[in-house]
Motif scaffolding. Structure first.
Motif, PDB file in Angstrom:
ATOM      1  N   TYR A   1      50.863  36.515  54.602  1.00 52.97           N
ATOM      2  CA  TYR A   1      49.539  36.788  54.031  1.00 52.97           C
ATOM      3  C   TYR A   1      49.664  37.940  53.048  1.00 52.97           C
ATOM      4  N   THR A   2      48.944  37.852  51.927  1.00 49.28           N
ATOM      5  CA  THR A   2      48.885  38.969  50.988  1.00 49.28           C
ATOM      6  C   THR A   2      47.605  38.888  50.172  1.00 49.28           C
ATOM      7  N   ASP A   3      47.101  40.066  49.776  1.00 51.50           N
ATOM      8  CA  ASP A   3      45.960  40.146  48.867  1.00 51.50           C
ATOM      9  C   ASP A   3      46.396  40.395  47.433  1.00 51.50           C
TER      10      ASP A   3
ATOM     11  N   THR B   1      54.723  48.430  41.169  1.00 53.00           N
ATOM     12  CA  THR B   1      55.673  48.801  42.228  1.00 53.00           C
ATOM     13  C   THR B   1      55.144  48.351  43.584  1.00 53.00           C
ATOM     14  N   THR B   2      55.983  47.631  44.303  1.00 54.99           N
ATOM     15  CA  THR B   2      55.586  47.026  45.578  1.00 54.99           C
ATOM     16  C   THR B   2      56.612  47.364  46.643  1.00 54.99           C
ATOM     17  N   PHE B   3      56.148  47.887  47.768  1.00 56.56           N
ATOM     18  CA  PHE B   3      57.039  48.274  48.863  1.00 56.56           C
ATOM     19  C   PHE B   3      56.946  47.253  49.990  1.00 56.56           C
ATOM     20  N   ASN B   4      58.085  46.970  50.603  1.00 52.15           N
ATOM     21  CA  ASN B   4      58.142  46.109  51.782  1.00 52.15           C
ATOM     22  C   ASN B   4      59.071  46.725  52.819  1.00 52.15           C
TER      23      ASN B   4
ATOM     24  N   SER C   1      53.006  46.576  50.658  1.00 53.01           N
ATOM     25  CA  SER C   1      51.876  46.892  49.785  1.00 53.01           C
ATOM     26  C   SER C   1      50.902  45.719  49.687  1.00 53.01           C
ATOM     27  N   PHE C   2      49.658  46.057  49.377  1.00 52.53           N
ATOM     28  CA  PHE C   2      48.608  45.080  49.094  1.00 52.53           C
ATOM     29  C   PHE C   2      48.300  44.188  50.296  1.00 52.53           C
TER      30      PHE C   2
ATOM     31  N   PRO D   1      47.714  42.758  44.123  1.00 52.54           N
ATOM     32  CA  PRO D   1      47.108  43.952  43.529  1.00 52.54           C
ATOM     33  C   PRO D   1      45.790  43.685  42.817  1.00 52.54           C
ATOM     34  N   PHE D   2      45.179  42.522  43.034  1.00 53.20           N
ATOM     35  CA  PHE D   2      44.073  42.068  42.210  1.00 53.20           C
ATOM     36  C   PHE D   2      42.737  42.637  42.672  1.00 53.20           C
ATOM     37  N   VAL D   3      41.833  42.815  41.718  1.00 48.95           N
ATOM     38  CA  VAL D   3      40.488  43.294  42.020  1.00 48.95           C
ATOM     39  C   VAL D   3      39.780  42.316  42.945  1.00 48.95           C
ATOM     40  N   SER D   4      39.906  41.027  42.651  1.00 49.22           N
ATOM     41  CA  SER D   4      39.444  39.985  43.559  1.00 49.22           C
ATOM     42  C   SER D   4      40.628  39.595  44.436  1.00 49.22           C
ATOM     43  N   PRO D   5      40.629  39.952  45.727  1.00 53.60           N
ATOM     44  CA  PRO D   5      41.830  39.768  46.550  1.00 53.60           C
ATOM     45  C   PRO D   5      42.360  38.337  46.527  1.00 53.60           C
ATOM     46  N   LEU D   6      43.681  38.238  46.563  1.00 54.38           N
ATOM     47  CA  LEU D   6      44.346  36.939  46.503  1.00 54.38           C
ATOM     48  C   LEU D   6      44.055  36.090  47.743  1.00 54.38           C
ATOM     49  N   ARG D   7      43.967  36.737  48.886  1.00 59.02           N
ATOM     50  CA  ARG D   7      43.687  36.029  50.144  1.00 59.02           C
ATOM     51  C   ARG D   7      44.621  34.835  50.334  1.00 59.02           C
ATOM     52  N   TYR D   8      45.897  35.100  50.109  1.00 58.69           N
ATOM     53  CA  TYR D   8      46.912  34.041  50.106  1.00 58.69           C
ATOM     54  C   TYR D   8      47.539  33.935  51.482  1.00 58.69           C
TER      55      TYR D   8
END
Length: 787
Positions: free
Chosen positions: A284-286, A773-776, A257-258, A288-295
């Protein structure tokens, strides 16, 4: 055809007859090997002498053994690394099944010091093996800390990239280094950073650790070991990474997810007398945030260990990593509940950070046949850290906003020496341990008012003379020298074990810098401080067969202060102390273990430098007391359960009171939960399936020491994971984090802020939302199994 049928029948009859004869002439020799404290001992060698030769066996991970032996008198020798060997004679008429063989450790299983580990529950030490780390998909790097449980409550400030906020035993440790601290080490390298740009004892370097490389974790539930000093007041976590991997090639690819993606790729060659690997972990993940995490995160890790003699080895390790991220920070909950701000929304989109780090280390170990052991390691590390935050939005600067950049450029070096000497004292098994630690930091650290991640806000015309817009910069050298001695001794044939220790730490603080608000003040000086820390532990097992042990532990821990605060206010405490008292009992059998304990924590005064605004807070003497309970049950060879509860009964400042309805009330310690619980149902190796269903609970807690109505909400979160081995070389992995889609907040704090230039200033709760809820999904390949 008929002739062949007769031959087959004769062969079958002969086999049945032979089996009956063998059954009549053999019997099962089985049981467990334990200490007098009922510690299960794995990897014990068993040599059985019979009339027809020797039979060899080894105890499993739970100290158990089972082997077929002739139906005659036998002589059995039990021996192994770091245990006292013994020989037992069994007659034909003696019972041979479900035996309990007791022996004593020559070198006891205390954290990382020996190769033997006690797979039991005790109040002061907990163990975690590698099962959860190799079978679970980790979508977030902070989930590594959440697996520890042990009454540790951790919450994210920035959605993923920043170090977690740690809370334990009724105290808020910020990022790991105040209110006693929680010391975390990876392969004996301290992760807590002193005089850090964002907070004392900052634990951000943990993000360069890859879960698949974790071999085991030891958790000491207090400052009970003399081997550890700074930041150890509320416990020590020692993470041990592998020296090699069981397969030559390992690859894990996962997504979820995300816009989350993660990989793990490792090569571990099979070379005689050499243990080695090199690994790379990208992610890498964004979020669930409105402003993507860009991590974005990249980690490189390697190890080479050369066992050039049977009991000697030398090795080299390296670790390098980087992470870049944006974040939404902590948002005001009154705006969320009013519907004006999304739960995953933001006010300042420029929050986030950039980190680069690298560490190299060398280690040496030598063991003698007597059990004596010498270990030495040394390391050097380099970190570049920049964090952009905006906690109060437009409170101090209504024109440009309150964004700040916190910078930390650090070079650190360290070394650890340890020698363990088993000996006999009037026939009593004893162990003397002594060692030394050295840790040196050279730090360029600063606080820069910024706008759009440009650190020039202080020099804009409106802010040059603004006393609420602070700029600081300093070069700090912080050095720590320490020595310790600890001695353990067994009495009454091992039924009573007494351990006593003493540690001494010396710190030097050297700062050369300045602070600029409406004027420039020099921040310059040299200071030093030292503290002794006594330790005492007692374990008593009064019964020979009934596996109950009573414990009493005391330890003093310390936590150093930020060097900038030390030189600015040299008369304040430079080192705070934590006196930790614990008493409890444990019951351990092969299928069920439980422990219960009472703790009392007495903390000294503490000066806390706040890197967010350059202020100093002085905390008075504080106390906390409560109870802990943990349990572990194995229902069968596949299914097990474990759980724990930490209940703080009271946490307060004993010398501080306030008026409340015409009566005096004691000021409470705030910002930490009083109830933390966890439970896990684990399925292991059932037709290739491995699965876990985990639950964690945090109670609501007060955010103001004088107003109980200002509270952070608690939560209950359930996670699920499952893996299936399709072939010997490939697994499918699946996980669901927050299975029940609980709406909750991880970190919650109460302070003043102003959300827009024309808005009113208000005190409010600010929080970071927990993930929904987050799926991997993932697939793991393991090729080239080693012999």
């Amino acid at each position: 055809m008929k002739k062949n049928s007769i031959i087959i029948k004769l062969i079958l009859i002969s086999l049945v007859f032979a089996a009956n004869v063998f059954a009549q002439n053999t019997r099962t020799f089985s049981g467990t090997v334990v200490t007098q404290q009922f510690e299960l001992i794995p990897n014990v060698s068993i040599e059985i002498e019979t009339s027809s030769g020797k039979i060899n066996a080894t105890t499993d991970a739970e100290g158990a053994f089972s082997v077929q032996v002739p139906n005659e008198s036998i002589s059995v020798k039990f021996f192994g690394n770091n245990i006292a060997p013994q020989t037992r004679i069994f007659a034909v008429t003696d019972k041979l099944i479900r035996l309990q063989i007791k022996t004593n450790f020559v070198v006891r299983p205390i954290n990382e010091n020996v190769t033997i580990e006690a797979n039991i529950l005790t109040p002061e030490i907990e163990q975690r093996n590698d099962a959860i780390y190799k079978n679970t998909l980790f979508g977030r790097d902070d989930q590594l800390v959440q697996t520890l449980n042990a009454g540790i409550n951790a919450g994210q400030h920035e959605g993923g990239g920043k170090s977690l906020e740690i809370r334990r035993f009724g105290f808020n440790l910020d990022h790991g280094g105040v209110n006693g601290g929680l010391k975390i080490l990876v392969d004996n390298v301290q992760q807590n950073q002193a005089t850090q740009g964002h907070g004392q004892g900052y634990l951000g370097n943990l993000k360069s650790s890859s879960p698949e490389l974790v071999e085991g974790v030891s958790i000491i539930n207090g400052p009970f070991s003399a081997a550890y000093g700074d930041f150890s007041g509320l416990g020590v976590v020692q993470i041990r990474q592998r020296e090699s991997l069981p397969n030559q090639f390992t690859a894990r690819i996962q997504g979820g997810s995300f816009n989350t993606g993660r990989g793990f790729f490792a090569y571990s060659p099979q070379i005689k007398d050499v243990a080695a690997f090199i690994a790379y972990e990208p992610s890498y993940t964004d979020g669930p945030f409105v402003s993507p995490l860009r991590y974005r995160r990249d980690n490189f890790t390697g190890n080479v260990t050369w066992n050039y003699k049977e009991n000697e080895a030398i090795g080299f390790k390296f670790n390098a990593g980087r992470n870049d991220f944006f974040s939404s920070g902590q948002i005001p909950l009154d705006e969320v509940f009013a519907g004006r701000l999304d739960r995953f929304g933001f006010i300042d989109p420029e929050n986030g950070g950039k980190v680069q780090l690298g560490n190299v280390g060398a280690y040496f170990r030598k063991e003698w046949t007597s059990g004596a052991t010498f270990k030495a390691d040394a390391f050097a590390g380099r970190t570049l850290f920049d964090l952009w935050s905006n906690f109060t939005f437009f409170l101090a600067d209504p024109i440009y906003g309150d964004e700040i950049q916190q910078h930390d450029s650090r070079l650190q070096e360290g070394a650890n020496l340890q020698y363990l000497q088993p000996y006999k004292f009037f026939g009593k098994q004893s162990l003397l341990t002594f060692g030394a630690n050295f840790h040196f930091n050279q730090i360029n650290v600063g606080l820069y008012p910024s706008i759009g991640r440009n650190p020039n806000r202080k020099f804009l015309p409106e802010n040059i003379d603004n006393p609420d817009v602070l700029l600081t910069s300093a070069q700090a050298n912080v050095n720590n020298y320490a020595g310790y001695i600890q001695n353990g001794m067994d009495f009454f044939n091992g039924h009573l074990h007494v351990e006593a220790g003493l540690r001494w730490d010396y710190f030097s603080f050297d700062v050369d810098g300045f602070e600029q608000s409406d004027s420039i003040n020099l921040l310059k000086g040299k200071e030093s401080a030292a503290r002794f820390q006594p330790k005492l532990s007692v374990a008593w097992s009064p019964f020979e067969k009934f596996p109950v042990v009573f414990y009493g532990n005391y330890g003093r821990g310390i936590s150093s202060q930020d060097a900038r605060g030390v030189v600015r206010n040299p008369d304040a405490p430079k080192i705070s102390t934590t006196d930790f008292y614990q008493t409890g009992t444990s019951y351990n059998s092969r299928r069920f273990s439980a422990t219960g304990s009472f703790f009392f924590i007495d903390r000294s005064n503490e000066q806390v430098y706040i890197p967010d605004d350059g202020s100093i807070e002085f905390a008075g003497r504080s106390r906390s007391y409560g109870i802990e309970a943990k349990t572990s049950a194995r229902f069968n060879r596949y299914l097990s359960f474990n759980g724990g509860l930490t209940q703080v009964l009271e946490a307060f400042y004993p010398g501080e009171f306030f008026e409340n309805n015409n009566s005096r009330s004691r000021v409470a310690i705030d910002s930490a939960p009083h109830t933390v619980a966890n439970g896990s149902l684990v399925l292991s190796e059932l037709h290739g399936f491995n699965s876990s269903l985990s639950w964690r609970h945090t109670s609501s807690y007060r955010l103001d020491g004088e107003n109980d109505a200002i509270r952070a909400a608690g939560h209950d979160v359930v996670d699920f994971s499952v893996s299936k081995r399709l072939r010997r070389w490939v697994d499918l992995n699946f996980s669901i984090d927050n299975l029940l889609n609980k709406r909750y907040f991880e970190t919650q704090n109460f302070f003043e802020s102003c959300i827009c230039p024309m808005c009113d200033v208000g005190e409010r709760i600010h929080a970071t939302p927990g993930y929904p809820t987050t799926f991997n999904f993932g697939v793991t390949f393991r090729l080239g199994a080693k012999e």
